[in-house]
Design an enzyme around this catalytic site. Structure first.
Site, PDB file in Angstrom:
ATOM      1  CD  GLU A   1      -8.895   4.798  -1.052  1.00  0.00           C
ATOM      2  OE1 GLU A   1      -9.708   4.470  -0.193  1.00  0.00           O
ATOM      3  OE2 GLU A   1      -7.963   5.601  -0.826  1.00  0.00           O
TER       4      GLU A   1
ATOM      5  CG  ASP B   1      -4.366   5.673   1.086  1.00  0.00           C
ATOM      6  OD1 ASP B   1      -5.250   4.842   1.339  1.00  0.00           O
ATOM      7  OD2 ASP B   1      -4.246   6.758   1.700  1.00  0.00           O
TER       8      ASP B   1
ATOM      9  CG  HIS C   1      -8.956  -1.003   4.789  1.00  0.00           C
ATOM     10  ND1 HIS C   1      -8.762  -1.025   3.422  1.00  0.00           N
ATOM     11  CD2 HIS C   1      -8.458   0.174   5.211  1.00  0.00           C
ATOM     12  CE1 HIS C   1      -8.176   0.094   3.042  1.00  0.00           C
ATOM     13  NE2 HIS C   1      -7.971   0.838   4.108  1.00  0.00           N
ATOM     14  CG  ASP C   2     -11.201   2.487   3.860  1.00  0.00           C
ATOM     15  OD1 ASP C   2     -10.723   2.492   5.005  1.00  0.00           O
ATOM     16  OD2 ASP C   2     -10.545   2.781   2.838  1.00  0.00           O
TER      17      ASP C   2
ATOM     18  CG  ASP D   1      -2.235   0.507   1.093  1.00  0.00           C
ATOM     19  OD1 ASP D   1      -2.349   1.621   0.576  1.00  0.00           O
ATOM     20  OD2 ASP D   1      -3.194  -0.182   1.489  1.00  0.00           O
TER      21      ASP D   1
HETATM   22  C1  GLC Z   1      -7.620   5.476   2.352  1.00  0.00           C
HETATM   23  C2  GLC Z   1      -7.536   4.243   3.209  1.00  0.00           C
HETATM   24  C3  GLC Z   1      -8.189   4.526   4.524  1.00  0.00           C
HETATM   25  C4  GLC Z   1      -7.442   5.652   5.179  1.00  0.00           C
HETATM   26  C5  GLC Z   1      -7.409   6.865   4.275  1.00  0.00           C
HETATM   27  C6  GLC Z   1      -6.448   7.871   4.767  1.00  0.00           C
HETATM   28  O1  GLC Z   1      -8.911   5.756   2.015  1.00  0.00           O
HETATM   29  O2  GLC Z   1      -8.131   3.163   2.532  1.00  0.00           O
HETATM   30  O3  GLC Z   1      -8.207   3.410   5.351  1.00  0.00           O
HETATM   31  O4  GLC Z   1      -8.055   5.991   6.389  1.00  0.00           O
HETATM   32  O5  GLC Z   1      -6.991   6.536   2.975  1.00  0.00           O
HETATM   33  O6  GLC Z   1      -5.136   7.426   4.539  1.00  0.00           O
END
Ligand code: GLC
Length: 540
Positions: free
Chosen positions: A271, A209, A333-334, A107
């Site tokens: 993402e 991310d 995970h979100d 990541d």
């Molecule tokens: C992304 C991650 C999330 C995190 C956010 C800030 O969306 O998937 O878990 O809290 O970025 O880094």
């Protein structure tokens, strides 16, 4: 849509034909017995991963971190947090995974660092620090308040005052996650070196991310209010022009791609929570951007059913640029877990859908068992996003391995960092492993079929629903291999009726794992919430 067009993709690369499995390392397997999962735990479970049939693991962040956002607040990009292990452990994981044919994706959190990263410590040390411009600093508004009206994803203003230097720094997420200034070429170069550091070690790719929010409006103009009709989560339309989807992000994407292309067969996934038409731009001009900009359609849809699924497929296919490789995400995970969003029966259908749709499937650990969101009492809530009323803890609870204490996630006397869900006596690997009809057996069988059938890992795709409301039907086809997928989202038995695909078929798999043998399509019935995979045996 079809890919076998002489484009050179006919055989497919690993990230195209394979299945990717996301591991949230804190919750996967704890070998050290401190209640938090670790790299040794992942190493110990590699044979389980091989047994699933997946091709690559993506690890959520394992870098040193104060854990304000559980690793998404990075304080060094080139090391491992002691809670997860050491660089040696990581090298061992990489080599053991590679020996088993499993790729490893890391990541890359690059919109922000931790406020404890040495770069930020230096940046905040004085207004004239050489790293001042590595982050986004602004003077207070004339009334001494925050510089603009932007609200953070984790609630409250995006601005935090640094008493020492009298300026505010920007943080789109938590106040302990200051945003990097991606217009600064030194920041870019530093992060590209981070990528090379891990590529040189043998890492197979990155999941990037929060990619769509890297570049901020140069004038920090107020966002329109209210900021989003969909609430303030990551999900939503293009409602925050101050920091969403600036065209300059595309330049960064192509620079990152150039770094990845210095190495053979690496993958970049991103993402990006944007509507599909904007999302697909991240493939880059002439496909020189991301390999897999995450398609969150199945995650963000508020309706679960045949109509919405076929609409999602149609919109996605229409938007995909020529030659772009599709992908589908079911959970992460979100987001709430699929078994909680769709229910047990439909969660099986969802796995069938994910693993048979055209493109790379990205699975979230535990979904192969049908793990559900755990209801976490307030006193155990740890997610910083809970402050904004959207705790993600429920989808992050420990993997349910067995009937042992703590579901076998950690040692008996340890206290897991998040509670283990009460469903674990029924929903766990040990029990499901020996049950030929379990969710886990279904998941493995679907991946096995996906691997066996070129139609499924490479083939074209044609949705054939007609106007059936509760059935989703699509045909996958490659060089005479033809597989029909039929999903009954309805609550009654449905006849398929004849379709223009021939009459004779062989059942490859039912989501209920109890049907085999030859069938005639025109006399076929699907039980409520049943999905079927059929090999078409009439000449195509
Ligand atoms: C992304 C991650 C999330 C995190 C956010 C800030 O969306 O998937 O878990 O809290 O970025 O880094």
């Amino acid at each position: 849509m079809s890919f076998d067009d002489g484009s050179g993709m006919a055989e497919g690369l690993w990230w195209q034909t394979g299945v990717i499995y996301q591991i949230y390392p804190r919750s996967f397997s704890d070998a050290s017995g401190d209640g938090v999962g670790d790299l040794r735990g992942v190493i110990n479970r590699l044979d389980y991963i091989v047994g699933l049939g997946i091709d690559a693991i993506w690890l959520s962040p394992i870098y040193p971190s104060p854990m304000a956002d559980f690793g998404y607040d990075v304080s060094s990009y080139v090391d491992i947090d002691p809670v997860f292990g050491t660089l040696d452990d990581f090298d061992e994981l990489l080599s053991q995974a590679h020996q088993r044919g499993i790729r490893v994706i890391l990541d890359l959190v690059l919109n922000h660092t931790s406020d404890e990263h040495p770069w930020f410590i230096e940046s905040r040390s004085s207004r004239s620090s050489p790293k001042r411009d590595w982050y986004l600093w602004r003077d207070p508004a004339p009334d001494g308040g925050v510089p603009n009206n932007w609200t953070a994803f984790f609630g409250g203003s995006t601005w935090e005052l640094d008493e020492g230097t009298g300026q505010f720094y920007l943080h789109l997420c938590h106040r302990k996650q200051p945003d990097l200034n991606w217009r600064n070429p030194d920041v870019r170069a530093a992060i590209y070196d981070v990528m090379r550091f891990w590529f040189d070690r043998g890492v197979d790719g990155f999941r990037i991310d929060a990619l769509w929010i890297l570049i901020k409006d140069e004038d920090f103009t107020d966002n329109p209010e209210p900021p989003s009709q969909h609430g303030e989560g990551f999900i939503g339309g293009y409602m925050r022009p101050g920091f969403e989807d600036h065209s300059e992000v595309q330049d960064i994407v192509s620079e990152m791609r150039m770094v990845a292309d210095e190495y053979p067969e690496r993958v970049l996934m991103g993402e990006i929570y944007l509507p599909v038409e904007r999302l697909v731009r991240y493939y880059g001009e002439d496909l020189t951007g991301l390999h897999l900009p995450f398609n969150f359609g199945l995650v963000t849809t508020t309706e679960w059913g045949a109509r919405s699924a076929s609409r999602l497929v149609a919109t996605y296919e229409a938007a995909l640029p020529e030659g772009a490789w599709p992908n589908w995400v079911l959970g992460n995970h979100d987001q709430p877990r699929i078994a909680s969003r769709a229910g047990e029966a439909d969660s099986r259908m969802a796995q069938m859908l994910l693993l048979t749709l055209q493109g790379t499937p990205i699975c979230y650990f535990g979904d192969e068992l049908g793990m559900r969101d755990c209801v976490i009492p307030d006193e155990f809530t740890v997610d910083p996003q809970a402050a904004a009323g959207r705790s993600r803890d429920g989808a992050r609870t420990p993997m349910q391995w067995s009937l042992a204490p703590h579901a076998g996630f950690t040692t008996p006397h340890a206290v897991p960092w998040l509670p283990v869900d009460g469903s674990y006596p029924n929903i766990n690997v040990e029990v499901q492993d020996v049950d030929p009809r379990s969710h886990l057996s279904l998941f493995r069988r679907l991946i096995e079929l996906r691997r066996e059938h070129p139609a499924l890992h490479l083939g074209s795709q044609k949705v054939m629903n007609g106007d059936r409301e509760e059935l989703l039907v699509f045909l996958r086809e490659h060089n005479g291999d033809r597989v029909l997928v039929i999903l009954n989202f309805g609550s009654s038995v449905l006849a398929v009726d004849s379709m223009e695909v021939g009459e004779k078929a062989r059942v490859l798999c039912s989501t209920l794992m109890d049907r085999f043998g030859d069938v005639y399509i025109s006399s076929l019935e699907l039980r409520s919430h049943e999905g079927l995979l059929l090999a078409l045996t009439d000449a195509g």
